[in-house]
Design a protein around this motif. Sequence first.
Motif, mmCIF file in Angstrom:
data_model
loop_
_atom_site.group_PDB
_atom_site.id
_atom_site.type_symbol
_atom_site.label_atom_id
_atom_site.label_comp_id
_atom_site.label_asym_id
_atom_site.label_seq_id
_atom_site.Cartn_x
_atom_site.Cartn_y
_atom_site.Cartn_z
ATOM 1 N N GLY A 1 -15.722 1.302 -14.834
ATOM 2 C CA GLY A 1 -15.982 2.820 -14.775
ATOM 3 C C GLY A 1 -16.480 3.311 -13.314
ATOM 4 O O GLY A 1 -16.176 4.402 -12.889
ATOM 5 N N SER A 2 -16.847 2.245 -12.757
ATOM 6 C CA SER A 2 -17.005 2.597 -11.252
ATOM 7 C C SER A 2 -15.790 3.063 -10.409
ATOM 8 O O SER A 2 -14.695 2.240 -10.836
ATOM 9 C CB SER A 2 -17.710 1.537 -10.543
ATOM 10 O OG SER A 2 -17.177 0.178 -10.356
ATOM 11 N N PRO A 3 -15.693 3.602 -9.454
ATOM 12 C CA PRO A 3 -14.480 3.840 -8.667
ATOM 13 C C PRO A 3 -13.758 2.454 -8.124
ATOM 14 O O PRO A 3 -12.823 2.238 -8.273
ATOM 15 C CB PRO A 3 -14.941 4.791 -7.377
ATOM 16 C CG PRO A 3 -16.299 5.135 -7.966
ATOM 17 C CD PRO A 3 -16.780 4.513 -8.845
ATOM 18 N N ALA A 4 -14.763 1.589 -7.773
ATOM 19 C CA ALA A 4 -14.448 0.166 -7.178
ATOM 20 C C ALA A 4 -13.486 -0.375 -8.193
ATOM 21 O O ALA A 4 -12.560 -1.051 -8.023
ATOM 22 C CB ALA A 4 -15.361 -0.495 -6.829
ATOM 23 N N ASN A 5 -14.251 -0.334 -9.437
ATOM 24 C CA ASN A 5 -13.463 -1.052 -10.587
ATOM 25 C C ASN A 5 -12.197 -0.336 -11.046
ATOM 26 O O ASN A 5 -11.110 -0.905 -11.150
ATOM 27 C CB ASN A 5 -14.457 -1.193 -11.841
ATOM 28 C CG ASN A 5 -13.697 -1.869 -12.953
ATOM 29 O OD1 ASN A 5 -13.122 -1.549 -13.884
ATOM 30 N ND2 ASN A 5 -14.140 -3.323 -12.880
ATOM 31 N N ASN A 6 -12.259 1.007 -10.943
ATOM 32 C CA ASN A 6 -11.073 1.761 -11.453
ATOM 33 C C ASN A 6 -9.959 1.492 -10.297
ATOM 34 O O ASN A 6 -8.844 1.513 -10.919
ATOM 35 C CB ASN A 6 -11.169 3.352 -11.252
ATOM 36 C CG ASN A 6 -12.022 3.688 -12.707
ATOM 37 O OD1 ASN A 6 -12.030 2.935 -13.665
ATOM 38 N ND2 ASN A 6 -12.919 4.749 -12.499
ATOM 39 N N ALA A 7 -10.446 1.187 -9.214
ATOM 40 C CA ALA A 7 -9.134 0.987 -7.968
ATOM 41 C C ALA A 7 -8.596 -0.279 -8.386
ATOM 42 O O ALA A 7 -7.289 -0.316 -8.027
ATOM 43 C CB ALA A 7 -10.054 1.099 -6.656
ATOM 44 N N LEU A 8 -9.257 -1.113 -8.973
ATOM 45 C CA LEU A 8 -8.627 -2.507 -9.334
ATOM 46 C C LEU A 8 -7.536 -2.041 -10.393
ATOM 47 O O LEU A 8 -6.337 -2.785 -10.256
ATOM 48 C CB LEU A 8 -9.622 -3.494 -9.944
ATOM 49 C CG LEU A 8 -10.864 -3.838 -8.814
ATOM 50 C CD1 LEU A 8 -11.723 -5.087 -9.848
ATOM 51 C CD2 LEU A 8 -10.302 -4.606 -7.620
ATOM 52 N N PHE A 9 -7.925 -1.397 -11.304
ATOM 53 C CA PHE A 9 -6.754 -0.854 -12.251
ATOM 54 C C PHE A 9 -5.476 -0.320 -11.424
ATOM 55 O O PHE A 9 -4.558 -0.454 -11.953
ATOM 56 C CB PHE A 9 -7.405 -0.085 -13.344
ATOM 57 C CG PHE A 9 -8.106 -0.921 -14.337
ATOM 58 C CD1 PHE A 9 -7.587 -1.421 -15.326
ATOM 59 C CD2 PHE A 9 -9.339 -1.218 -14.261
ATOM 60 C CE1 PHE A 9 -7.997 -2.214 -16.400
ATOM 61 C CE2 PHE A 9 -10.176 -2.109 -15.132
ATOM 62 C CZ PHE A 9 -9.492 -2.556 -16.395
ATOM 63 N N ALA A 10 -5.826 0.652 -10.513
ATOM 64 C CA ALA A 10 -4.805 1.255 -9.853
ATOM 65 C C ALA A 10 -3.986 0.299 -9.277
ATOM 66 O O ALA A 10 -2.801 0.546 -9.185
ATOM 67 C CB ALA A 10 -5.330 2.311 -8.857
ATOM 68 N N MET A 11 -4.727 -0.777 -8.795
ATOM 69 C CA MET A 11 -3.791 -1.776 -8.270
ATOM 70 C C MET A 11 -2.657 -2.705 -9.171
ATOM 71 O O MET A 11 -1.700 -3.088 -9.066
ATOM 72 C CB MET A 11 -4.668 -2.764 -7.312
ATOM 73 C CG MET A 11 -5.343 -2.512 -6.014
ATOM 74 S SD MET A 11 -6.143 -3.742 -5.420
ATOM 75 C CE MET A 11 -7.647 -2.923 -4.780
ATOM 76 N N GLY A 12 -3.504 -2.939 -10.297
ATOM 77 C CA GLY A 12 -2.890 -3.351 -11.455
ATOM 78 C C GLY A 12 -1.513 -2.541 -11.886
ATOM 79 O O GLY A 12 -0.702 -3.068 -12.158
#
Lengths: 284, 295, 319
Positions: free
Chosen positions: C279-290
């Motif tokens: 839920g952190s932006p850094a984690n969400n950014a990984l999903f965006a890369m995914g």
Amino acid sequence: MSAKRIDQIARWTVTAAAGLILLVLGYILGSVLINGLPVLSWHFLTSRSSNLEPGGGISMQIFNTIYIVTLSMLIAVPIGLGAGVYLAEYARPGRLTSLIRLATESLASVPSIVFGLFGMIVFANAAGLGFSRLGGAATLAILNLPLIVRVSEEAIRAVPADLRHASLALGATKEQTIFSAVLPAAVGRLATGVTLAAGRALGESAVLIATAGMSSPRYLTFDPLASGETLAVHLWAVNAENSLSDAARIANGTAAFLILAMLAVSLGIGWFARRLDRRLAGQG
Amino acid sequence: MTAEAMSPLKIVPMVPKVVSPAPEAPEMATLAGQAETDREVEPAVRVRGLTVAYGSTPGIKSIDLDLPERSVTALIGPSGCGKSTFLRALNRMNELFQGVATAGEVLVRWDGQFQNIYAPGVDLVELRKRVGMVFQRPNPFPKSIFENVVYGPRHHGVSNRALLAEAAEEALHQAALWDEVKDKLNAPAAALSGGQQQRLCIARALAVRPDVILMDEPTASLDPISTGKIEDLLGKLSKDYTIVIVTHNLQQAARVSHKTAFFLNGELIEAAPTLQMMTNPRDRRTENYVTGRFG
Amino acid sequence: MSALNTGRTAVPTQTGVGAAVRTRLRGRRRDTGAIWRGLFFASAIFLVISIAAILVMVGRQAAALFTQVRPLAFLFGRVWAPEHGLYGALPFLVGSLAATGLALLIGVPLGLAGAIYLAKLATPRAQRVMRPAIELLAGIPSVVYGWVGLTALVPFIRRHSGHVTGFGLLAAGVVLAVMVLPTFISLAEDALRAVPQDIEHGSLALGTTRWQTIAHVLIPAAWPGIAAAGILSMARAIGETMAVQMVLGNSPVIPAGLIVPASTLTSEIVLEMGSTPQGSPANNALFAMGLLLLLISLGLIIAVRATRKEATAGVRQAH
């Protein structure tokens, strides 16, 4: 330069390239086995790994790998075979069939790390399993589905139409025909395909890091909800964590063990294929 | 069937000299192919206006034919004349190929009355229990001999081991295979010779207890000795079953059948008792064919 | 029954076994077919549901990022510094594309040679060696590729280049090139074999050499299939994670050369996915890369479908 000379040079180049490919394979297998086989002592295979002190083994990782691969195949094979049967025996050309085929191809192209992200959010987080063998196996099963669907469909299509017709002409229903005539005749190819998929699951790691996790339960348990670090994940983790003085030794041993397992799977595939050939020959 | 009778000699000598006196006394003729001219046999199957088309190409056109009960009807004609298509229309096997359209009626005696198998709502499974089929190449399932024979009964709800065993023995006796396989019923069917495999396929069809058996060139892939055994068998089976056989071999038709139908370019040119067809056909084209002028 | 015991050929009787079996046979059957049909269909639909669920779940987390970070700032941002609220994924995208490009640059010529060898030059005996070898190459786990890359290739590059570590895109490209070989070779070989023989014979009959025929007739005729092989290899390379991560050096900057530490979309995801809170932006950014990886892969699949259509059209024309 004459055309003949060019022809000669080109052939040599192409042959040399093929030789280079063999050389690369030989180097990889050779270096892994030379560095790793000496590590594979009975002690290494039967003792637990340690995060703190050197001298650990890979017993839990071997257990976890077998557990997760088996569980994932138990999930993936029925679904994949069912979908293969559907595509080979029932699907009529049309939008729905195209959609299913597009989905299968798309699923096959999804990078394994994306499956890992998906499994993490669905099984570890949303379903509340945390890092678990079940979550890892389920994610791995979805990763392997397209392969199993494809080999199942091909295996079923390869069954001679004659055999189907013979069964139908005896008044068997379509489903009876599938279970009693078609699938038994396809079993050799199916086994080959399933072995192939199991081999792939064996070496997979990106999917499992954030689903099955990078640790093992403290005692031997069959609990599907326990976390389960596999061999491939372990090989990566000992490097990434880099906290052990003998990380390289463990990695070498683990890599050699993985390669041996892969060779065993390949030999298994060869065995199935030969058996299939014999059966076909026997049938004339 | 003697060995001489199988040699591809001329046709006329094979026509039997004895004519069965009456239908009720089916003295097993030592020679098959008895003339049935004087025998009024009730048809087991009536075909009326049967047309089968593959896409836009017509396979067979508007065929009318009666298939007499408890006798062998041979379908002859050159390759591609539609005889196999006609055969497969009799148990609706044509429908397994895509783009096949069928019109007309096939009336099969079904619980005492004639039933059009192309009528809506006909159960294909029930149909194929009544109208069995044997294929050109032996196609045993990758199972044991026993499991091949009981395949039909098993799938039609017979699970009692003793009943299955007796059904298998009976079917194998009828197919004249029992003595050769009784000691190895659990051996894989693939281990049998081609001729044995084909008799196994016949036994497999008999075990379902059909009324009609369709055979699509059942000896095409067999050696002469195996062919002889199967032809012998046809003679015996015709006492109890209605048999329709496609053959490209005129001598075979003469040896085994009571009635012969000649197909050409998708049309039924002539159908008559075999003796009459072979010796005295009405149509010029039939005559040309049976005398070997084309085909 | 008597028929059996007398040894005569049995005939169907209306009594005994005959009748018993006959009655059963003519009885109504239980129809479990519909249930099985339903299960088969459900299995097939499960595939559709799976890919849809992956798109939705990954897409949802990615969308959460885009409420905080503009998509363009993500896609073209040059700085990745989650601690400063900067989520530029360009270094990873560049790394992925560069590593993939390098892999194809090395892997495609080598693979094409291998395919030509297998399809046209190899004796049956050589084929019996080559084919299992290529299957083995496909079966080696990617962590093992990474491990060999890390222990053999990276030190080799370090020694011969004078760079400090030897990590970087060059090592990743070489490892990936080997990893895509099996995919490329088997597909390209199929394409070469699918070329109708009469085309080849036509050329040989004109007195051309074997190589002229291969270069001027065979390869052009098989081109759509070879292109498809290249695209699928590209998909394989861009999605590869473990091996790449182990030899890259993992520095989240746009690499200034081939032998400096770099990162790819996949390597960054695998490094950070376990250590960033959900839920952190850094984690969400990984999903965006995914999601980005997912879209690239799906795009490549659509491209392959297009070339395949072209290939079948080409073969039809050739006939």
